[in-house]
Design a protein around this motif. Sequence first.
Motif, mmCIF file in Angstrom:
data_model
loop_
_atom_site.group_PDB
_atom_site.id
_atom_site.type_symbol
_atom_site.label_atom_id
_atom_site.label_comp_id
_atom_site.label_asym_id
_atom_site.label_seq_id
_atom_site.Cartn_x
_atom_site.Cartn_y
_atom_site.Cartn_z
ATOM 1 N N LEU A 1 0.809 -1.219 0.000
ATOM 2 C CA LEU A 1 0.000 0.000 0.000
ATOM 3 C C LEU A 1 0.845 1.273 0.000
ATOM 4 C CD1 LEU A 1 -2.775 -0.949 2.603
ATOM 5 C CD2 LEU A 1 -2.999 -0.851 0.123
ATOM 6 N N MET A 2 1.963 1.246 0.713
ATOM 7 C CA MET A 2 2.738 2.469 0.950
ATOM 8 C C MET A 2 3.999 2.597 0.099
ATOM 9 S SD MET A 2 1.136 3.957 3.623
ATOM 10 C CE MET A 2 0.442 3.700 5.259
ATOM 11 N N GLY B 1 1.320 1.782 -5.149
ATOM 12 C CA GLY B 1 0.618 1.619 -3.870
ATOM 13 C C GLY B 1 -0.554 2.578 -3.733
ATOM 14 N N LYS B 2 -1.697 2.068 -3.296
ATOM 15 C CA LYS B 2 -2.925 2.868 -3.248
ATOM 16 C C LYS B 2 -2.878 3.974 -2.198
ATOM 17 C CE LYS B 2 -5.924 -0.719 -5.138
ATOM 18 N NZ LYS B 2 -7.106 -1.587 -4.911
ATOM 19 N N LEU B 3 -1.964 3.872 -1.242
ATOM 20 C CA LEU B 3 -1.867 4.917 -0.222
ATOM 21 C C LEU B 3 -0.558 5.711 -0.326
ATOM 22 C CD1 LEU B 3 -3.324 3.138 2.952
ATOM 23 C CD2 LEU B 3 -4.479 4.646 1.321
ATOM 24 N N ARG B 4 0.210 5.422 -1.348
ATOM 25 C CA ARG B 4 1.492 6.119 -1.487
ATOM 26 C C ARG B 4 1.288 7.615 -1.711
ATOM 27 N NH1 ARG B 4 6.719 4.205 -2.710
ATOM 28 N NH2 ARG B 4 8.103 5.824 -3.505
ATOM 29 N N HIS C 1 -2.742 8.938 12.342
ATOM 30 C CA HIS C 1 -1.742 7.875 12.227
ATOM 31 C C HIS C 1 -1.127 7.824 10.826
ATOM 32 C CE1 HIS C 1 -2.967 6.192 16.149
ATOM 33 N NE2 HIS C 1 -4.165 6.590 15.775
ATOM 34 N N TYR C 2 -1.976 7.867 9.799
ATOM 35 C CA TYR C 2 -1.443 7.793 8.436
ATOM 36 C C TYR C 2 -0.515 8.967 8.144
ATOM 37 C CZ TYR C 2 -0.994 8.423 3.465
ATOM 38 O OH TYR C 2 -0.458 8.641 2.225
ATOM 39 N N THR C 3 -0.921 10.189 8.535
ATOM 40 C CA THR C 3 -0.102 11.376 8.271
ATOM 41 C C THR C 3 1.257 11.260 8.945
ATOM 42 O OG1 THR C 3 -2.061 12.788 8.059
ATOM 43 C CG2 THR C 3 0.020 13.886 8.531
ATOM 44 N N LEU C 4 1.273 10.803 10.184
ATOM 45 C CA LEU C 4 2.529 10.659 10.912
ATOM 46 C C LEU C 4 3.420 9.599 10.267
ATOM 47 C CD1 LEU C 4 0.953 11.090 14.401
ATOM 48 C CD2 LEU C 4 2.924 12.397 13.625
#
Length: 507
Positions: free
Chosen positions: A257-258, A263-266, A347-350
Amino acid sequence: ELNGGFLGFICVKNGDWAQESKKVDRFAKNISDMIIGRESEIQELKAAAESEYSEFVVVYGRRRVGKTYLVRETFDYTFTFQHSGVANVTKREQIKNFISSLRKHGMAISRIPKTWFEVFDLLEEFLDKSPDKKKLVFLDELPWMDSQKSNFVSALEHFWNNWASARKDVLLIVCGSATSWIMKNIVKNRRGLHNRLTHKIKLPQFTLAECEEYAEYRKLGYSREMLLETYMALGGIPYYWSLLLPGLSVSQNIDKLMFAESGKLRDEFDELYASLFSNSENYISVISKLGEKRTGLTRNEIIEGLSAIRNGHITKILRDLEWCGFIRSYKSYGKKTKDVIYQLIDHYTLFYFRFIKNQDINDEAFWTNTIGQPVHTTWCGLAFERVCLCHIPQIKAKLGISGVLTNYCAWRTEADEELGIYGTQIDLLLDRKDNIINICEMKYSSDEYVVTKDYDTELRRKKNAFKVKTKTRKALHVTMVTTYGVHKNMYSGNIQSQVTMDDLFVK
């Protein structure tokens, strides 16, 4: 349809359609039963639908938290009228799309209106002719409909105040990803919609317990430690969890993902803030500044170095970010309101700031290769603290103080030779009405946490510094919040209470 995916259909051949309809009803009920958590929100939506009066409901919360999904599932995708705004189009295009939705619902319209007032007149006409006992109207992505100089909000106000609220059979539900717009124009509207809302439903991210339930439904096969690590990276955002693939480990899923090129959240970070805020650069500047200090910054500390943002705009930016759940504000123990501290808690931003932004990483297995390294261990410790801060009700429940009025805050002080105290910081204090203050220490460990002689000395110094500096007369109890508890040794007896990872998973 479930979360954008087609589930199937029923074909009747030489059969009893009435009997098959009952199957469809049961099928719809089963779909509704699939909603994870959200019990109180579902109950409130259904109560609004069953009310003898017209009801105006706003559902708001962070992007990707499941607002649209909740509303659609609660009402089995059956509305008298529903429409969703379109991003980045003109007023005329928005109106054309709204008229297109009216036509799809069976209304014959020969011309395209020029104003939103005319559009809502047509909606009134359509609803007036509807045989539905309760006219369920769902307007999604409302902020996108409010293009520049459109007078959309004024037309919506007129629709509700002059028509819908004068009846007893309308349920109007609105929501949208741009939480700051929703808060300013709907929830805290000081014009025609002031005090007109009958229900305000803020949709929070999932708790650990709800993520565990969702993971079981998805058959991810994760242990609680694996669920915790996933939560530390993604938070409790349902959409992010929906991207996890069964059969892959936590590290493999995070890599996919990352860190994978596709990756869909990259690239989620830029899309996330751009979709929520106009002038998103200013918001990202503030978020980036907060990301530099894990314990948070005061307003004045944030302003330093951000000369491009006018002083008056900082207040709005901080308010919007807090409304969206990216940051939290808290007072340091004994400080005044003006000394409030703002802390980045998304959490994701950090995770993005720590491992993706400005990082030249070409390794698609980066996270898998990081496990066991110091950088991973350090991250786990900091991320676990944030998870604990998101589960204070569970901590209180374990301590048996759910019913005790409690203020939670943090505290820090510089060293003071005169008073004989060391500089120290406490990330979570539970200041209780029953004259006890819990000093919460949050420690991540892959096994029982061992209190060493040095750490025991540090705890004693913290208690002493807090007592001397604040002059509190309340009893001070040290509470350890750990993954697997505290190892019993000669120093563990100085800890009054414990909270473990399993306690954080309680509903």
